[in-house]
Scaffold this motif. Structure first.
Motif, PDB file in Angstrom:
ATOM      1  N   ILE A   1       8.303  -9.760   9.243  1.00  0.00           N
ATOM      2  CA  ILE A   1       7.218  -8.896   9.704  1.00  0.00           C
ATOM      3  C   ILE A   1       7.597  -7.448   9.386  1.00  0.00           C
ATOM      4  N   THR A   2       6.678  -6.727   8.736  1.00  0.00           N
ATOM      5  CA  THR A   2       6.927  -5.351   8.341  1.00  0.00           C
ATOM      6  C   THR A   2       5.836  -4.448   8.914  1.00  0.00           C
ATOM      7  N   ASP A   3       5.948  -3.162   8.598  1.00  0.00           N
ATOM      8  CA  ASP A   3       4.920  -2.210   9.018  1.00  0.00           C
ATOM      9  C   ASP A   3       3.714  -2.206   8.090  1.00  0.00           C
TER      10      ASP A   3
ATOM     11  N   MET B   1      -7.232  -4.245  11.534  1.00  0.00           N
ATOM     12  CA  MET B   1      -7.399  -2.788  11.590  1.00  0.00           C
ATOM     13  C   MET B   1      -6.135  -2.123  11.066  1.00  0.00           C
ATOM     14  N   PRO B   2      -6.285  -0.992  10.367  1.00  0.00           N
ATOM     15  CA  PRO B   2      -5.109  -0.305   9.832  1.00  0.00           C
ATOM     16  C   PRO B   2      -4.134   0.155  10.905  1.00  0.00           C
ATOM     17  N   ALA B   3      -4.649   0.563  12.065  1.00  0.00           N
ATOM     18  CA  ALA B   3      -3.776   1.102  13.109  1.00  0.00           C
ATOM     19  C   ALA B   3      -2.809   0.067  13.668  1.00  0.00           C
ATOM     20  N   LEU B   4      -3.056  -1.209  13.407  1.00  0.00           N
ATOM     21  CA  LEU B   4      -2.147  -2.248  13.899  1.00  0.00           C
ATOM     22  C   LEU B   4      -0.778  -2.139  13.237  1.00  0.00           C
ATOM     23  N   ARG B   5      -0.738  -1.685  11.980  1.00  0.00           N
ATOM     24  CA  ARG B   5       0.506  -1.470  11.245  1.00  0.00           C
ATOM     25  C   ARG B   5       1.416  -2.698  11.263  1.00  0.00           C
ATOM     26  N   ILE B   6       0.834  -3.841  10.919  1.00  0.00           N
ATOM     27  CA  ILE B   6       1.618  -5.074  10.819  1.00  0.00           C
ATOM     28  C   ILE B   6       1.313  -5.728   9.482  1.00  0.00           C
TER      29      ILE B   6
END
Length: 486
Positions: free
Chosen positions: A185-187, A324-329
């Motif tokens: 799992i990354t950003d 969503m982009p803000a999840l950053r996963i």
């Protein structure tokens, strides 16, 4: 704010003053030079006296003096800094800053700000359609069940429950052959690319990138000091010859399901040939499967990673487009024999946190909410794609359209007498973000491209007609050399 440090610095400059005077003058100077901004709440006198190990009366005297000068005022039993004309701090002597790296100096300007506020911004999902209430419920549940261990540093590979849920999802929906043990799992995709470039190639080795291609991959490869070579793309995807393989690439970055930015799909014969050549050459393929969840025409295409059991493929994905982009996963699937080696690198470089959010996402997938959301978004994006194609046919009937079968964007080709960069500049003034194809070229030796990337996922259907009409006027204005749409 650390008032102990603030006062200690002032005392070094004025050691002979009494403590009472020192505190008053210190706070006064901090207010006037802007260190303490307007509306900043000063600590209660009792707490500040304890922190500074001085008498409370000393603090009260300083506050009273500041109030008398109009520098502070009280409201609801709090002492707040007043809005005052601040004096400039004494300018320091000019110095020559250290130079930036050669890599950063090549980036002459920031990328366009991508947001839902710009019509046609590529890669932006419809955030209004995200199931906020369901996500909040799962997030609350995950926080309520969080253990002290989940508040610390996490497994370098990410939450095991999320990795297992993701592996099951990828096996069923993308024919990816993997288990949770193979997932990191990354950003996001950019961090996955950075990890791959660092772990799999040495400085000076060759990396191939589709041309035109994804700027993020170019950035990751250049940061790793690789020799980046752009390989041309046609209607069947990346186009490689036997002579090209004499370059002996170490890494190949491809987007086979929906080539970025042209939207072409890599055909099965080329996929199989690429896998075989890479296996023979000892080359790693980085398969970025972005947008594959949104195929509008025909059956889903399986990932390259699962086409053969010994495929030298690392599979990259992200939730930025599907949720969503803000999840950053994001996530990276590596071959089983690479897990230990990638783990050794990841344990030293990847952030290790956000376990609660990952656990909530695991529940989101396990409870079937993710699949339900994807089905809804497929219908929504397909309808917006159809509306965009119809509007383009009405207002720009002579403009060729590419890559509309999958994803959240398509591309249009412009005639030679209209520069895509000129249209882009006019469009930005009108609130449209149309990405020029020419800016996505990797190598000057590849055929010059002239066109625009149009994202449609974030556009309501009734907005598409207006936006396309405006774009048509901007294109006409660019041809005539005018600066204003007619």
């Amino acid at each position: 704010m650390d008032f102990q440090l603030l006062l200690a610095q002032y005392r070094q400059r004025q050691p002979a003053q009494s403590r009472q005077h020192q505190l008053h003058q210190c706070l006064r100077a901090a207010i006037l030079d802007g260190t303490l901004a307007a509306q900043t709440a000063l600590p209660a006198s009792r707490y500040l006296a304890t922190d500074l190990q001085i008498a409370r009366n000393t603090v009260l005297y300083a506050y009273e003096q500041l109030a008398a000068e109009g520098l502070v005022f009280t409201m609801r039993q709090r002492t707040l800094v007043a809005a005052v004309a601040q004096r400039s701090r004494a300018p320091s002597a000019p110095v020559t800053p250290p130079p930036l790296s050669q890599r950063s100096r090549r980036l002459s300007a920031p990328l366009d700000e991508i947001s839902a506020a710009h019509a046609f911004a590529p890669g932006v999902p419809d955030m209004h359609a995200f199931p906020v209430q369901e996500w909040r419920r799962l997030l609350d549940r995950a926080w309520a069940a969080a253990t002290p261990a989940q508040l610390g540093y996490s497994d370098p590979q990410g939450d095991p429950e999320l990795r297992d849920a993701l592996a099951e999802h990828l096996r069923v929906t993308r024919a990816v052959q993997c288990t949770g043990e193979q997932i990191f799992i990354t950003d996001g995709t950019q961090q996955s690319l950075d990890l791959c470039a660092f772990a799999l190639a040495d400085a000076g080795e060759v990396a191939w990138l589709e041309d035109p291609g994804y700027v993020g991959a170019l950035t990751a490869f250049e940061a790793a000091q690789l020799k980046v070579i752009g390989q041309p793309v046609d209607a069947e995807g990346i186009n490689l010859s036997d002579a090209d393989w004499q370059q002996k690439p170490r890494l190949i970055y491809v987007t086979p399901s929906h080539q970025y930015p042209t939207g072409h799909v890599l055909t099965l014969p080329r996929r199989l040939a690429l896998l075989e050549q890479a296996r023979q050459q000892g080359t790693w393929i980085l398969e970025d499967d972005y947008d594959s969840e949104f195929r509008h025409d025909g059956p889903p295409l399986p990932a390259m990673q699962g086409l053969r059991p010994d495929a030298p493929v690392l599979y990259l994905g992200t939730f930025s487009k599907t949720l969503m982009p803000a999840l950053r996963i994001g996530y990276l699937v590596v071959p089983q024999h690479l897990v230990a080696a990638i783990l050794a690198v990841a344990s030293r470089s990847l952030p290790r946190g956000r376990q609660v959010e990952q656990r909530a996402l695991a529940a989101f997938m396990r409870d079937g909410l993710f699949i339900r959301h994807l089905r809804r978004m497929r219908r929504l994006y397909a309808a917006r794609r159809d509306a965009l194609l119809a509007a383009l046919q009405r207002h720009l009937p002579q403009v060729p359209v590419h890559g509309a079968s999958t994803g959240m964007h398509l591309t249009i080709a412009l005639p030679p007498d209209i520069a895509d960069t000129a249209v882009h500049a006019l469009a930005m003034q009108q609130g449209l973000l149309v990405k020029p194809l020419s800016r996505l070229q990797v190598s000057a030796s590849t055929p010059s491209l002239n066109g625009l990337v149009l994202g449609y996922a974030q556009l309501e259907i009734d907005e598409i007609e207006r936006a396309v009409k405006l774009l048509a006027r901007l294109i006409a204005a660019s041809r005539s050399g005018d600066n204003q749409p007619r």
